[in-house]
Design a protein around this motif. Structure first.
Motif, PDB file in Angstrom:
ATOM      1  N   ALA A   1      13.213   6.779 -23.376  1.00  0.00           N
ATOM      2  CA  ALA A   1      14.205   7.848 -23.176  1.00  0.00           C
ATOM      3  C   ALA A   1      14.004   8.526 -21.827  1.00  0.00           C
ATOM      4  CB  ALA A   1      14.104   8.868 -24.303  1.00  0.00           C
ATOM      5  N   VAL A   2      12.733   8.738 -21.428  1.00  0.00           N
ATOM      6  CA  VAL A   2      12.441   9.350 -20.126  1.00  0.00           C
ATOM      7  C   VAL A   2      13.004   8.480 -19.004  1.00  0.00           C
ATOM      8  CG1 VAL A   2      10.621  10.037 -18.509  1.00  0.00           C
ATOM      9  CG2 VAL A   2      10.356  10.518 -20.946  1.00  0.00           C
ATOM     10  N   MET A   3      12.709   7.178 -19.086  1.00  0.00           N
ATOM     11  CA  MET A   3      13.148   6.268 -18.024  1.00  0.00           C
ATOM     12  C   MET A   3      14.664   6.111 -18.007  1.00  0.00           C
ATOM     13  SD  MET A   3      10.141   3.379 -17.797  1.00  0.00           S
ATOM     14  CE  MET A   3      10.092   2.934 -19.530  1.00  0.00           C
ATOM     15  N   ALA A   4      15.263   6.010 -19.193  1.00  0.00           N
ATOM     16  CA  ALA A   4      16.722   5.858 -19.263  1.00  0.00           C
ATOM     17  C   ALA A   4      17.423   7.089 -18.708  1.00  0.00           C
ATOM     18  CB  ALA A   4      17.141   5.621 -20.713  1.00  0.00           C
ATOM     19  N   LYS A   5      16.890   8.282 -19.026  1.00  0.00           N
ATOM     20  CA  LYS A   5      17.487   9.524 -18.534  1.00  0.00           C
ATOM     21  C   LYS A   5      17.363   9.615 -17.016  1.00  0.00           C
ATOM     22  CE  LYS A   5      19.491  13.499 -19.116  1.00  0.00           C
ATOM     23  NZ  LYS A   5      20.910  13.544 -19.547  1.00  0.00           N
ATOM     24  N   ALA A   6      16.200   9.251 -16.479  1.00  0.00           N
ATOM     25  CA  ALA A   6      15.994   9.302 -15.033  1.00  0.00           C
ATOM     26  C   ALA A   6      16.958   8.358 -14.319  1.00  0.00           C
ATOM     27  CB  ALA A   6      14.544   8.944 -14.689  1.00  0.00           C
TER      28      ALA A   6
ATOM     29  N   CYS B   1      14.490  18.590 -13.335  1.00  0.00           N
ATOM     30  CA  CYS B   1      13.084  18.488 -13.721  1.00  0.00           C
ATOM     31  C   CYS B   1      12.894  18.940 -15.164  1.00  0.00           C
ATOM     32  CB  CYS B   1      12.236  19.330 -12.773  1.00  0.00           C
ATOM     33  SG  CYS B   1      10.471  19.155 -13.002  1.00  0.00           S
ATOM     34  N   GLU B   2      13.572  20.032 -15.532  1.00  0.00           N
ATOM     35  CA  GLU B   2      13.481  20.574 -16.886  1.00  0.00           C
ATOM     36  C   GLU B   2      13.923  19.536 -17.918  1.00  0.00           C
ATOM     37  OE1 GLU B   2      14.906  24.664 -19.044  1.00  0.00           O
ATOM     38  OE2 GLU B   2      16.403  23.585 -17.893  1.00  0.00           O
TER      39      GLU B   2
ATOM     40  N   TYR C   1      11.953  15.545 -22.240  1.00  0.00           N
ATOM     41  CA  TYR C   1      11.833  14.184 -22.758  1.00  0.00           C
ATOM     42  C   TYR C   1      10.376  13.736 -22.736  1.00  0.00           C
ATOM     43  CZ  TYR C   1      16.823  13.017 -23.012  1.00  0.00           C
ATOM     44  OH  TYR C   1      18.149  12.954 -23.365  1.00  0.00           O
ATOM     45  N   GLN C   2       9.694  14.047 -21.643  1.00  0.00           N
ATOM     46  CA  GLN C   2       8.314  13.615 -21.500  1.00  0.00           C
ATOM     47  C   GLN C   2       7.407  14.321 -22.501  1.00  0.00           C
ATOM     48  OE1 GLN C   2       5.624  14.984 -18.574  1.00  0.00           O
ATOM     49  NE2 GLN C   2       5.335  12.949 -17.724  1.00  0.00           N
TER      50      GLN C   2
ATOM     51  N   VAL D   1       8.000   6.796 -12.998  1.00  0.00           N
ATOM     52  CA  VAL D   1       9.450   6.753 -12.750  1.00  0.00           C
ATOM     53  C   VAL D   1       9.988   8.171 -12.543  1.00  0.00           C
ATOM     54  CG1 VAL D   1      11.698   6.208 -13.797  1.00  0.00           C
ATOM     55  CG2 VAL D   1       9.806   4.583 -13.979  1.00  0.00           C
ATOM     56  N   MET D   2       9.518   9.094 -13.373  1.00  0.00           N
ATOM     57  CA  MET D   2       9.950  10.493 -13.274  1.00  0.00           C
ATOM     58  C   MET D   2       9.543  11.103 -11.936  1.00  0.00           C
ATOM     59  SD  MET D   2       8.891  13.482 -15.959  1.00  0.00           S
ATOM     60  CE  MET D   2       9.189  15.216 -15.665  1.00  0.00           C
ATOM     61  N   LEU D   3       8.311  10.849 -11.506  1.00  0.00           N
ATOM     62  CA  LEU D   3       7.838  11.357 -10.219  1.00  0.00           C
ATOM     63  C   LEU D   3       8.688  10.826  -9.076  1.00  0.00           C
ATOM     64  CD1 LEU D   3       3.968  11.012 -10.707  1.00  0.00           C
ATOM     65  CD2 LEU D   3       5.166  13.151 -10.219  1.00  0.00           C
TER      66      LEU D   3
END
Length: 348
Positions: A9-14, A77-78, A83-84, A308-310
């Motif tokens: 979910a984190v990666m898909a959202k990013a 970022c929020e 998600y993270q 990925v998020m960074l």
């Protein structure tokens, strides 16, 4: 370790958020805007920033646009932090620390120029609830001593206490900035070590090491341009064991006599190939262009959600920087072609 639903979910959202990025056409249109009102209206009606500029004042100024863009970045970022957090990782704390430091640097800059009352802070609820700094008290600060008082029970006080008597002296701001950023990166490294996914830490270290090294190059260049710092200042920019520079590289930077020496060192380091691809004009542009390339590659190929998020948030921050450059070009009547030359990553 299998990738969890929350990690995916984190990666898909990013990736979904990156898909809404500004296009080359958007940048060309913004460069052709003749006023800040026209630019703000364009961002509101033609880009994904529309909700951020929903309540648009009649005559918006550059500071207001910059504040809206920075809040927009914090909202991105929020979203990813939430998600993270659901994935069971605590890397969100790094982003809280990063924002704390940005708030503190803003206040210190205002104290130096004698205008602390200009400080304004409007943060998304997530950051307001997670920070150890009382932002309402921070907004009331009118002296460096009062700033230290607000930070009484935080790690930041230990860092800033040493500058109590000389924070406004020439050259001190860059040293304060360095100490705070060193704390930020050390915090991130500590978080990496505590990460659950041992196999994929390599990806996070790759992006962090690259970012730290570009920071070191930029700060060393700037300090040498400013004067002749103690060689230990340059060595002190990094975080232990988080670099792609060899001991020989670091020694050469420490012995550099001027900023030009720093540029001559780069082709003999790990970054030789990446540096050869940039058209060097300014150190900040060169290191940022190199970073954009690395972060974009990482964003596309990494499988660690935090890495990925960074990468995504760095790319989003660069987009905001580009818009702010355009804001300044309009404000100071800088020709579009000249303004375009300082924009980075607009082709990605």
């Amino acid at each position: 370790m299998a990738v969890s639903y929350a990690d995916n979910a984190v990666m898909a959202k990013a990736h979904a958020m990156y898909g809404k990025r500004l296009t080359k056409e958007n940048y060309n249109d913004m460069l052709n805007c003749k006023s800040l009102n026209e630019l703000a209206n364009y961002l509101k009606t033609r880009t994904y920033f529309r909700s951020d500029f929903d309540a648009l004042p009649t005559n918006i100024d550059s500071a207001q646009i910059e504040e809206i863009l920075k809040i927009s970045l914090l909202k991105k970022c929020e979203k990813l932090c939430k998600y993270q957090l659901s994935a069971g990782e605590n890397f969100y704390r790094y982003f809280v620390v990063q924002n704390d430091i940005r708030q503190l640097m803003t206040m210190i800059q205002l104290l130096i120029i004698g205008k602390p009352e200009k400080y304004l802070s409007s943060l998304p609820p997530f950051f307001n609830s997670k920070t150890d700094i009382d932002l309402y008290d921070l907004a009331k600060v009118r002296s460096y001593s009062e700033l230290l008082g607000v930070l009484e029970h935080t790690d930041y006080k230990k860092i800033l206490e040493r500058y109590r008597d000389n924070y406004s002296d020439d050259g001190m701001f860059i040293l304060i900035e360095n100490d705070l950023n060193k704390y930020r990166f050390s915090f991130l490294v500590k978080s990496i070590k505590l990460s659950k996914d041992r196999r994929k830490k390599k990806e996070i270290y790759e992006t962090v090491n690259y970012r730290l090294d570009m920071y070191t190059l930029t700060r060393a260049y700037r300090l040498l341009n400013f004067g002749s710092p103690n060689k230990m200042f340059i060595r002190d920019f990094g975080v232990q064991n988080c670099t792609n520079f060899s001991e020989k590289d670091l020694a050469a930077m420490s012995e550099a006599k001027n900023a030009t020496d720093i540029v001559k060192i780069i082709p003999n380091t790990y970054y030789k190939k990446d540096f050869s691809k940039v058209d060097f004009k300014y150190i900040e542009n060169a290191t940022r262009e190199m970073l954009i390339g690395q972060q974009l590659k990482g964003f596309r190929y990494y499988t660690n959600p935090t890495a990925v998020m960074l990468c995504y948030l760095f790319l989003a921050e660069n987009e905001v920087r580009n818009i702010i450059h355009i804001v300044e070009a309009i404000k100071y009547n800088i020709p579009a072609d000249k303004a375009r030359s300082v924009l980075i990553g607009t082709e990605s």
